[in-house]
Design an enzyme around this catalytic site. Structure first.
Site, short mmCIF file in Angstrom:
data_model
loop_
_atom_site.label_atom_id
_atom_site.label_comp_id
_atom_site.label_asym_id
_atom_site.label_seq_id
_atom_site.Cartn_x
_atom_site.Cartn_y
_atom_site.Cartn_z
CE LYS A 80 -3.96 1.99 2.55
NZ LYS A 80 -4.85 1.79 3.72
CB SER A 155 -8.03 3.80 2.93
OG SER A 155 -7.22 3.17 3.91
CB SER A 179 -8.44 0.86 5.92
OG SER A 179 -9.09 2.07 6.20
#
Length: 502
Positions: A80, A155, A179
């Site tokens: 990420k 996210s 997330s």
């Protein structure tokens, strides 16, 4: 079958058996990214083939000479884009960090490299991890591989979409209020949020420091357990890191839930929960009961206070953490300004997106004189009460079972038009972060539109093995479903937007 259709552990076994080379696995991942990115947009940065092949050759040599023996050696992985990687663009999906290349690598990524994994690139996300849809990214929205008209969640939507689209076998995400677990639910993959302090936060660009935790995303429970084993470690560079004696998570992968006590909170199955989601979750509970688990409904309480408490605390911490992005030392700086303060204002106004600005302003307000006691301190007290409620629940139950999200993935654009509704979508995940608990989301069915539904299992602090055992046992009742491949046909050579060739 593509190599990227294999699980990470399956691919690792083939590499160890010399049926596949590390270079072949890495090339397969790069080819999958190139073919699918125009439709998925799961990556912000993809490393160039030369550097990936160089890394693959180094890993292959270490596997051949017996230095690397772990189950994930040679396996491609994505990271990420809020997790620092030395000399590789790390943007947090924000214009304000559009050119930022860290001078160090996050401890979790160092652990990946020690295990012989090959990083392919950095995945898309909501800007600074603030969002539930991966639509607030400055590099364009990520699409759900099950239906590109829908969001992948957020996210960590880029990581979950990349795994679901079979661009990579596994990825790292971060979880501040769900997330990892919510996008895993939306994308039909498995994701774990470990107990707070299990994985080092060193190198994770902070959103809410008391809530953030790095965790794995993969196709199945086995991969997640193996990847968690790799990244979990004590780190003196992180003051919240915990020394844990037993990090052998894969030994929990046993198909046995006899006499395991599972609590089902009535609060999680009331108003707001989609009926198809409810049926799938209760169906999963019945499947575990048929295997010998003991189910019992109970009142968890305080659920309705979790969302306001979470957003007060998270936004307060965000307003402090994001104060460092001012256009002085690194990142975006406005082209024209009049004096230092004007440069601060213009750089931050132009560099941050609307959702980030909204949360900074909310956080600054609740920390301001006259409101600190009324909001922030009260939210911290509620956080303590929520932790106490979970402590009492885990005196009776080994695992708590519920949905990961109240609905399946909404259509693109629906959530951004109604931020409050988007915040309410986190109702089943945020309590886990407030209490520092471990949680896992795994697929348990699909709705009538063919979109995945995620089952969430929660454990007490440092009890990852209990939720892994329950998740693994349930997983044996259903086969992994690959995302439909029809949308891939329109993908050609991949989009250059938002992709930097290193």
């Amino acid at each position: 079958m593509s190599l990227m259709s294999l699980t990470a552990v399956e691919l690792g076994k083939k590499i160890k058996a010399k049926e596949v080379t590390v270079a072949e696995a890495a090339k397969a991942a790069l080819a999958a990214v190139k073919a699918k990115e125009e439709k998925v947009n799961g990556f912000i940065t993809v490393l160039d083939e030369e550097s990936v092949m160089k890394r693959a050759q180094e890993v292959q040599k270490q596997i051949d000479d017996g230095t690397l023996t772990g189950p994930l050696a040679g396996v491609p992985v994505a990271v990420k884009d809020n997790i620092c990687t030395k000399d590789v663009l790390t943007t947090c999906a924000s214009k304000i960090l559009y050119n930022f290349k860290p001078t160090y690598t996050a401890e979790a990524v160092v652990n990946l490299e020690k295990a012989g994994m090959v990083v392919i690139g950095k995945t898309n996300m909501d800007e600074f991890a603030m969002g539930s849809t991966t639509e607030t990214s400055a590099f364009g929205e990520t699409k759900n591989p099950w239906n590109p008209e829908h969001v992948p969640g957020g996210s960590s939507g880029g990581s979950c979409a990349a795994v679901a689209a079979e661009e990579v076998p596994c990825a790292l995400g971060s979880d501040t209020g769900g997330s990892i677990r919510q996008p895993s639910s939306f994308c039909g993959v498995t994701g774990i949020k470990p107990t707070y302090g299990t994985v080092s936060r060193y190198g994770l660009i902070a959103y809410g420091s008391s809530l953030d935790q790095i965790g794995p995303v993969a196709k199945d429970v086995t991969d997640c357990a193996a990847l968690l084993e790799v990244i979990a470690s004590y780190d003196s560079k992180d003051s919240t890191s915990v020394k844990r004696e037993d990090l052998n998570f894969t030994e929990a992968l046993v198909d046995d839930v006899k006499r395991l006590k599972i609590g089902i909170p009535r609060d999680y199955f009331g108003e707001g929960l989609n009926e198809e989601v409810k049926e799938a979750i209760l169906g999963a509970a019945k499947a575990l009961e048929a295997k010998g688990a003991i189910l019992e409904e109970f009142d968890l309480g305080l659920v309705k206070y979790a969302i306001p408490a979470y957003y007060v605390i998270a936004c307060a911490e965000a307003s402090s953490n994001l104060a460092r992005f001012d256009g002085v030392k690194y990142g975006y700086r406005t082209a024209e300004y009049d004096g230092l303060h004007n440069m601060y204002k213009k750089s931050r106004s132009e560099g941050f997106g609307s959702e980030v600005k909204r949360r900074i302003m909310l956080g600054s307000f609740v920390l301001s004189s006259g409101y600190y006691d009324a909001y922030y301190l009260k939210a911290l007290r509620v956080k303590s009460l929520i932790k106490k409620a979970f402590d009492e629940a885990f005196e009776k139950y080994d695992v708590i079972l519920g949905p990961a999200a109240p609905t399946t993935a909404p259509k693109l654009g629906e959530s951004l038009s109604d931020p409050i509704s988007m915040y309410l979508g986190d109702i089943y995940t945020i309590s886990v972060n407030l209490a520092g608990l471990p949680g896992i989301s795994l697929p348990c069915g699909k709705d009538s539109a063919g979109l995945p539904i995620g089952l969430q299992l929660l454990g007490d602090c440092f009890q990852e093995k209990k939720i892994l055992r329950a998740a693994y046992s349930y997983e044996q009742t259903r086969a992994y479903e690959h995302a439909p491949a029809a949308w891939e046909k329109a993908a050609c050579c991949g989009s250059e937007k938002g992709v930097e060739q290193k």
